[in-house]
Design a protein around this motif. Sequence first.
Motif, PDB file in Angstrom:
ATOM      1  N   ARG A 117       5.252  -0.003   5.813  1.00  0.00           N
ATOM      2  CA  ARG A 117       3.562   1.091   6.115  1.00  0.00           C
ATOM      3  C   ARG A 117       2.465   0.313   6.258  1.00  0.00           C
ATOM      4  NH1 ARG A 117       7.061   1.624   1.794  1.00  0.00           N
ATOM      5  NH2 ARG A 117       5.895  -0.076   0.682  1.00  0.00           N
ATOM      6  N   ASN A 131       3.990   6.063   6.939  1.00  0.00           N
ATOM      7  CA  ASN A 131       5.103   5.144   5.771  1.00  0.00           C
ATOM      8  C   ASN A 131       6.249   5.258   6.834  1.00  0.00           C
ATOM      9  OD1 ASN A 131       6.560   5.400   3.097  1.00  0.00           O
ATOM     10  ND2 ASN A 131       6.654   7.427   3.032  1.00  0.00           N
ATOM     11  N   THR A 132       7.614   4.745   5.807  1.00  0.00           N
ATOM     12  CA  THR A 132       8.635   4.027   6.588  1.00  0.00           C
ATOM     13  C   THR A 132       9.382   4.972   7.336  1.00  0.00           C
ATOM     14  OG1 THR A 132      10.738   3.091   5.623  1.00  0.00           O
ATOM     15  CG2 THR A 132      10.089   5.287   4.279  1.00  0.00           C
ATOM     16  N   TRP A 240       3.114   8.079  -2.016  1.00  0.00           N
ATOM     17  CA  TRP A 240       3.400   6.400  -1.566  1.00  0.00           C
ATOM     18  C   TRP A 240       2.545   5.450  -0.704  1.00  0.00           C
ATOM     19  CZ3 TRP A 240       2.209   6.962   3.870  1.00  0.00           C
ATOM     20  CH2 TRP A 240       1.930   7.824   4.250  1.00  0.00           C
ATOM     21  N   ARG A 242      -0.350   4.220  -2.394  1.00  0.00           N
ATOM     22  CA  ARG A 242       0.015   3.560  -2.946  1.00  0.00           C
ATOM     23  C   ARG A 242       2.005   2.467  -3.364  1.00  0.00           C
ATOM     24  NH1 ARG A 242      -2.815   7.297  -3.923  1.00  0.00           N
ATOM     25  NH2 ARG A 242      -1.317   8.778  -5.495  1.00  0.00           N
ATOM     26  N   ASP A 243       2.015   2.691  -2.163  1.00  0.00           N
ATOM     27  CA  ASP A 243       3.652   2.130  -2.634  1.00  0.00           C
ATOM     28  C   ASP A 243       4.251   2.480  -4.214  1.00  0.00           C
ATOM     29  OD1 ASP A 243       2.907   0.940  -0.581  1.00  0.00           O
ATOM     30  OD2 ASP A 243       2.417  -0.984  -1.796  1.00  0.00           O
ATOM     31  N   TYR A 262      13.722   3.483   2.358  1.00  0.00           N
ATOM     32  CA  TYR A 262      12.737   2.449   1.492  1.00  0.00           C
ATOM     33  C   TYR A 262      13.988   1.204   2.046  1.00  0.00           C
ATOM     34  CZ  TYR A 262       8.469   5.967   0.471  1.00  0.00           C
ATOM     35  OH  TYR A 262       8.623   7.043   0.792  1.00  0.00           O
ATOM     36  N   GLN A 283       8.247   1.060  -7.454  1.00  0.00           N
ATOM     37  CA  GLN A 283       7.498   0.718  -6.615  1.00  0.00           C
ATOM     38  C   GLN A 283       8.141   0.221  -6.011  1.00  0.00           C
ATOM     39  OE1 GLN A 283       4.748  -0.982  -6.365  1.00  0.00           O
ATOM     40  NE2 GLN A 283       4.043  -1.254  -8.585  1.00  0.00           N
ATOM     41  N   LEU A 284       7.347   1.053  -4.222  1.00  0.00           N
ATOM     42  CA  LEU A 284       8.364   1.184  -3.174  1.00  0.00           C
ATOM     43  C   LEU A 284       8.869  -0.562  -2.007  1.00  0.00           C
ATOM     44  CD1 LEU A 284       7.461   4.421  -1.728  1.00  0.00           C
ATOM     45  CD2 LEU A 284       9.486   3.618  -2.979  1.00  0.00           C
ATOM     46  N   GLY A 285       7.669  -1.620  -2.475  1.00  0.00           N
ATOM     47  CA  GLY A 285       7.915  -2.564  -2.416  1.00  0.00           C
ATOM     48  C   GLY A 285       9.020  -3.553  -2.298  1.00  0.00           C
TER      49      GLY A 285
END
Length: 315
Positions: A117, A131-132, A240, A242-243, A262, A283-285
């Motif tokens: 991102r 975004n991704t 997203w 904010r991950d 992701y 959490q998208l990380g």
Amino acid sequence: MAGAPPLDRNVLEAAASWYVELRCDADERTRAAHQRWLLSDPLHRQAWERLARLQGTFEHVAPGIARPTLSSARAKRREVLKVMSIVLAAGGAGGLAWHEGGIARLMADQRTGVGERRSLRLEDGSRLQLNTATAVDIRYTAQWRALHLLGGEILVQTARDAQARAFIVHTEQGSIRALGTRFTVRCDADVTRVFVLEHAVEVRTAHTLAAVRVEAGQQLVFRADEAGVVQPATALADAWTRDMLVVDDWRLADVVSELQRYRPGHLGCDAAVSELRLSGAFQLGNIDTALDNLTRTLPVRIRRFSRFWTRVEAV
């Protein structure tokens, strides 16, 4: 090859991922997992046979995949995309269209990879967040400020323009004119989704002239020939940035599909558990951790065939 029947893109991408994985890390465990994948669905073998017929082309056009030197996931992902572009270009008009679209994305003014991102300030002071797997072209002229979203998802926060130029986001399905606002635009297959967070936008589809106004707290899904119906916006549509992925009573299949955006490679969901419902924040990380968390609240297991092939299954 031009007359070969079309295959689902996810299946082709999985085959391309296996091809790269076997070229780079062909140990006994990887080969066994590949064989299980081949036997699990006739379409898998069909896709693999299509790659086999093109093997000489791969090594001529993208010789990097012939050497076991790709240590990082990102480097391997680049090679998977090379293989995909060759297979789809050889598969007929539909594949060629994807191939040309893929080139356009690679040459975009701004783009992000899978799981990446990015935030930037435009020349007029507006803010743009990507975004991704997103690609966007930026075109500012004396008459307008325009973004062309080629794929993926963006969040726009417009700034007041000294020249009073309109701010417009174009997609293949139409255009979104900002009315002093903050909003997200997402391209999914043949639809565009707009979520308005502040003020309002006007939407025009590619094949109609009438504008549809979408206010703060509302969303609109539209196609090139149909505007759709304005509806209340999904809560935390901008999470997203904010991950985070926040879901409220979603089908498991839809959650997995969203997490797939992701994570490089294939992420699937067994039909036996696809209708399970869940709510929560992810959490998208770290998508692998998010997947593991599913096993704590649902009767599922995470089956990892390789780094590029993962499936959520019933226990």
